[in-house]
Design a protein around this motif. Sequence first.
Motif, PDB file in Angstrom:
ATOM      1  N   VAL A 212      -4.579  34.877  65.525  1.00  0.00           N
ATOM      2  CA  VAL A 212      -5.351  35.317  64.369  1.00  0.00           C
ATOM      3  C   VAL A 212      -4.921  34.462  63.179  1.00  0.00           C
ATOM      4  CG1 VAL A 212      -5.799  37.249  62.810  1.00  0.00           C
ATOM      5  CG2 VAL A 212      -5.550  37.645  65.267  1.00  0.00           C
ATOM      6  N   PRO A 213      -5.882  33.847  62.517  1.00  0.00           N
ATOM      7  CA  PRO A 213      -5.509  32.918  61.447  1.00  0.00           C
ATOM      8  C   PRO A 213      -4.942  33.631  60.223  1.00  0.00           C
ATOM      9  CG  PRO A 213      -7.888  33.171  61.523  1.00  0.00           C
ATOM     10  CD  PRO A 213      -7.321  33.921  62.707  1.00  0.00           C
ATOM     11  N   LYS A 214      -3.987  32.977  59.605  1.00  0.00           N
ATOM     12  CA  LYS A 214      -3.431  33.438  58.347  1.00  0.00           C
ATOM     13  C   LYS A 214      -3.919  32.453  57.295  1.00  0.00           C
ATOM     14  CE  LYS A 214       0.814  34.407  55.920  1.00  0.00           C
ATOM     15  NZ  LYS A 214       2.271  34.406  55.951  1.00  0.00           N
ATOM     16  N   ARG A 215      -4.629  32.971  56.332  1.00  0.00           N
ATOM     17  CA  ARG A 215      -5.175  32.099  55.302  1.00  0.00           C
ATOM     18  C   ARG A 215      -4.063  31.669  54.363  1.00  0.00           C
ATOM     19  NH1 ARG A 215      -9.163  35.811  56.403  1.00  0.00           N
ATOM     20  NH2 ARG A 215     -11.143  34.871  56.952  1.00  0.00           N
ATOM     21  N   PRO A 216      -3.985  30.373  54.088  1.00  0.00           N
ATOM     22  CA  PRO A 216      -2.944  29.908  53.163  1.00  0.00           C
ATOM     23  C   PRO A 216      -3.220  30.424  51.757  1.00  0.00           C
ATOM     24  CG  PRO A 216      -4.401  28.102  53.750  1.00  0.00           C
ATOM     25  CD  PRO A 216      -4.813  29.282  54.575  1.00  0.00           C
ATOM     26  N   ARG A 217      -2.168  30.559  50.990  1.00  0.00           N
ATOM     27  CA  ARG A 217      -2.294  31.011  49.608  1.00  0.00           C
ATOM     28  C   ARG A 217      -3.029  29.986  48.773  1.00  0.00           C
ATOM     29  NH1 ARG A 217       2.052  34.420  47.809  1.00  0.00           N
ATOM     30  NH2 ARG A 217       1.638  33.711  45.718  1.00  0.00           N
ATOM     31  N   ASN A 218      -3.737  30.471  47.796  1.00  0.00           N
ATOM     32  CA  ASN A 218      -4.487  29.637  46.882  1.00  0.00           C
ATOM     33  C   ASN A 218      -3.567  29.187  45.753  1.00  0.00           C
ATOM     34  OD1 ASN A 218      -6.148  28.653  44.852  1.00  0.00           O
ATOM     35  ND2 ASN A 218      -7.732  30.169  45.176  1.00  0.00           N
ATOM     36  N   PRO A 219      -3.228  27.900  45.696  1.00  0.00           N
ATOM     37  CA  PRO A 219      -2.324  27.448  44.636  1.00  0.00           C
ATOM     38  C   PRO A 219      -2.920  27.611  43.240  1.00  0.00           C
ATOM     39  CG  PRO A 219      -3.095  25.591  45.959  1.00  0.00           C
ATOM     40  CD  PRO A 219      -3.604  26.836  46.610  1.00  0.00           C
ATOM     41  N   ASN A 220      -4.244  27.583  43.124  1.00  0.00           N
ATOM     42  CA  ASN A 220      -4.871  27.786  41.813  1.00  0.00           C
ATOM     43  C   ASN A 220      -4.645  29.209  41.317  1.00  0.00           C
ATOM     44  OD1 ASN A 220      -5.847  25.170  41.736  1.00  0.00           O
ATOM     45  ND2 ASN A 220      -7.746  25.726  42.766  1.00  0.00           N
ATOM     46  N   ARG A 221      -4.703  30.189  42.216  1.00  0.00           N
ATOM     47  CA  ARG A 221      -4.444  31.576  41.823  1.00  0.00           C
ATOM     48  C   ARG A 221      -2.976  31.729  41.427  1.00  0.00           C
ATOM     49  NH1 ARG A 221      -7.819  35.240  43.086  1.00  0.00           N
ATOM     50  NH2 ARG A 221      -8.296  34.416  45.130  1.00  0.00           N
TER      51      ARG A 221
ATOM     52  N   TYR B 106      -1.737  32.987  37.824  1.00  0.00           N
ATOM     53  CA  TYR B 106      -0.827  34.120  37.656  1.00  0.00           C
ATOM     54  C   TYR B 106       0.285  33.776  36.674  1.00  0.00           C
ATOM     55  CZ  TYR B 106       2.636  37.704  38.556  1.00  0.00           C
ATOM     56  OH  TYR B 106       3.547  38.722  38.392  1.00  0.00           O
ATOM     57  N   TRP B 107       0.886  32.602  36.841  1.00  0.00           N
ATOM     58  CA  TRP B 107       1.992  32.233  35.960  1.00  0.00           C
ATOM     59  C   TRP B 107       1.507  31.919  34.550  1.00  0.00           C
ATOM     60  CZ3 TRP B 107       6.585  33.857  36.673  1.00  0.00           C
ATOM     61  CH2 TRP B 107       6.985  34.185  37.973  1.00  0.00           C
TER      62      TRP B 107
ATOM     63  N   GLU C 230      -2.957  39.686  49.985  1.00  0.00           N
ATOM     64  CA  GLU C 230      -1.932  40.520  49.362  1.00  0.00           C
ATOM     65  C   GLU C 230      -1.653  40.073  47.931  1.00  0.00           C
ATOM     66  OE1 GLU C 230       0.819  41.766  53.196  1.00  0.00           O
ATOM     67  OE2 GLU C 230       1.011  39.740  52.358  1.00  0.00           O
ATOM     68  N   PHE C 231      -1.539  38.752  47.732  1.00  0.00           N
ATOM     69  CA  PHE C 231      -1.249  38.251  46.392  1.00  0.00           C
ATOM     70  C   PHE C 231      -2.428  38.499  45.456  1.00  0.00           C
ATOM     71  CE2 PHE C 231      -0.825  35.078  43.017  1.00  0.00           C
ATOM     72  CZ  PHE C 231       0.444  35.396  42.568  1.00  0.00           C
ATOM     73  N   SER C 232      -3.633  38.337  45.949  1.00  0.00           N
ATOM     74  CA  SER C 232      -4.826  38.580  45.143  1.00  0.00           C
ATOM     75  C   SER C 232      -4.865  40.038  44.689  1.00  0.00           C
ATOM     76  CB  SER C 232      -6.081  38.227  45.934  1.00  0.00           C
ATOM     77  OG  SER C 232      -7.232  38.478  45.172  1.00  0.00           O
ATOM     78  N   ALA C 233      -4.585  40.960  45.596  1.00  0.00           N
ATOM     79  CA  ALA C 233      -4.568  42.386  45.252  1.00  0.00           C
ATOM     80  C   ALA C 233      -3.452  42.679  44.245  1.00  0.00           C
ATOM     81  CB  ALA C 233      -4.384  43.232  46.511  1.00  0.00           C
ATOM     82  N   PHE C 234      -2.283  42.081  44.449  1.00  0.00           N
ATOM     83  CA  PHE C 234      -1.162  42.242  43.520  1.00  0.00           C
ATOM     84  C   PHE C 234      -1.569  41.753  42.136  1.00  0.00           C
ATOM     85  CE2 PHE C 234       2.533  40.182  41.482  1.00  0.00           C
ATOM     86  CZ  PHE C 234       3.331  41.296  41.261  1.00  0.00           C
ATOM     87  N   MET C 235      -2.163  40.578  42.067  1.00  0.00           N
ATOM     88  CA  MET C 235      -2.552  40.005  40.780  1.00  0.00           C
ATOM     89  C   MET C 235      -3.603  40.878  40.087  1.00  0.00           C
ATOM     90  SD  MET C 235      -3.720  36.183  39.921  1.00  0.00           S
ATOM     91  CE  MET C 235      -4.528  35.811  38.371  1.00  0.00           C
ATOM     92  N   ASN C 236      -4.560  41.404  40.839  1.00  0.00           N
ATOM     93  CA  ASN C 236      -5.569  42.281  40.248  1.00  0.00           C
ATOM     94  C   ASN C 236      -4.930  43.533  39.649  1.00  0.00           C
ATOM     95  OD1 ASN C 236      -7.678  40.549  40.873  1.00  0.00           O
ATOM     96  ND2 ASN C 236      -8.137  41.573  42.800  1.00  0.00           N
ATOM     97  N   ARG C 237      -3.940  44.093  40.345  1.00  0.00           N
ATOM     98  CA  ARG C 237      -3.234  45.267  39.830  1.00  0.00           C
ATOM     99  C   ARG C 237      -2.429  44.915  38.585  1.00  0.00           C
ATOM    100  NH1 ARG C 237      -0.446  46.283  44.895  1.00  0.00           N
ATOM    101  NH2 ARG C 237       1.205  47.181  43.657  1.00  0.00           N
ATOM    102  N   VAL C 238      -1.838  43.719  38.565  1.00  0.00           N
ATOM    103  CA  VAL C 238      -1.088  43.262  37.389  1.00  0.00           C
ATOM    104  C   VAL C 238      -2.017  43.161  36.180  1.00  0.00           C
ATOM    105  CG1 VAL C 238       0.085  41.250  36.393  1.00  0.00           C
ATOM    106  CG2 VAL C 238       0.789  42.114  38.626  1.00  0.00           C
TER     107      VAL C 238
ATOM    108  N   GLU D 129      -8.587  33.725  29.086  1.00  0.00           N
ATOM    109  CA  GLU D 129      -7.513  33.161  28.243  1.00  0.00           C
ATOM    110  C   GLU D 129      -6.455  32.469  29.113  1.00  0.00           C
ATOM    111  OE1 GLU D 129      -7.138  32.926  24.891  1.00  0.00           O
ATOM    112  OE2 GLU D 129      -9.150  33.746  24.665  1.00  0.00           O
ATOM    113  N   ALA D 130      -6.117  33.096  30.235  1.00  0.00           N
ATOM    114  CA  ALA D 130      -5.124  32.500  31.130  1.00  0.00           C
ATOM    115  C   ALA D 130      -5.676  31.203  31.752  1.00  0.00           C
ATOM    116  CB  ALA D 130      -4.726  33.488  32.221  1.00  0.00           C
TER     117      ALA D 130
END
Length: 140
Positions: free
Chosen positions: A37-46, A50-51, A108-116, A136-137
């Motif tokens: 089952v493929p694991k999608r790599p993280r989006n470096p732009n996101r 975030y930072w 997971e990171f996308s959901a975390f960022m949305n909650r942030v 703004e970001a």
Amino acid sequence: MTSAIFQKRLGALRPVDDIAQAMMRDIKDGEHVKLAVPKRPRNPNRHRLYWALMALVVDNTNGKWPNAEALHFAMKLHMGLIEEIASVNGEIILRPKSTSFSAMSEAEFSAFMNRVVDVICAEIMPGLDPQTLRMEAHAA
């Protein structure tokens, strides 16, 4: 197990990196292969967004956090993204979990960022519109 990156195009997986191209060369035309089952790599732009978001909030909260890393730490605690570890003397300590590329999937990171973003707009900078914050970001 070796992993490689493929991209779906026109209903087929296409190799993206050198490892994937080498894997494809080893598969005979018409041969059946089993894929995990493929694991999608993280989006470096996101990740960069975030930072930028963390830095923007730090710059606009009058020294509440000394830097983006401190705010990130506070966000992980607030979100309950923690693990329990035992100290040498057996005391239980709560420590924030990692949000690194290897520790969190893109979803997971996308959901975390949305909650942030929601927490920033509701609790840290009340009244700020999430879309405005993201714009703004992006501009930073």
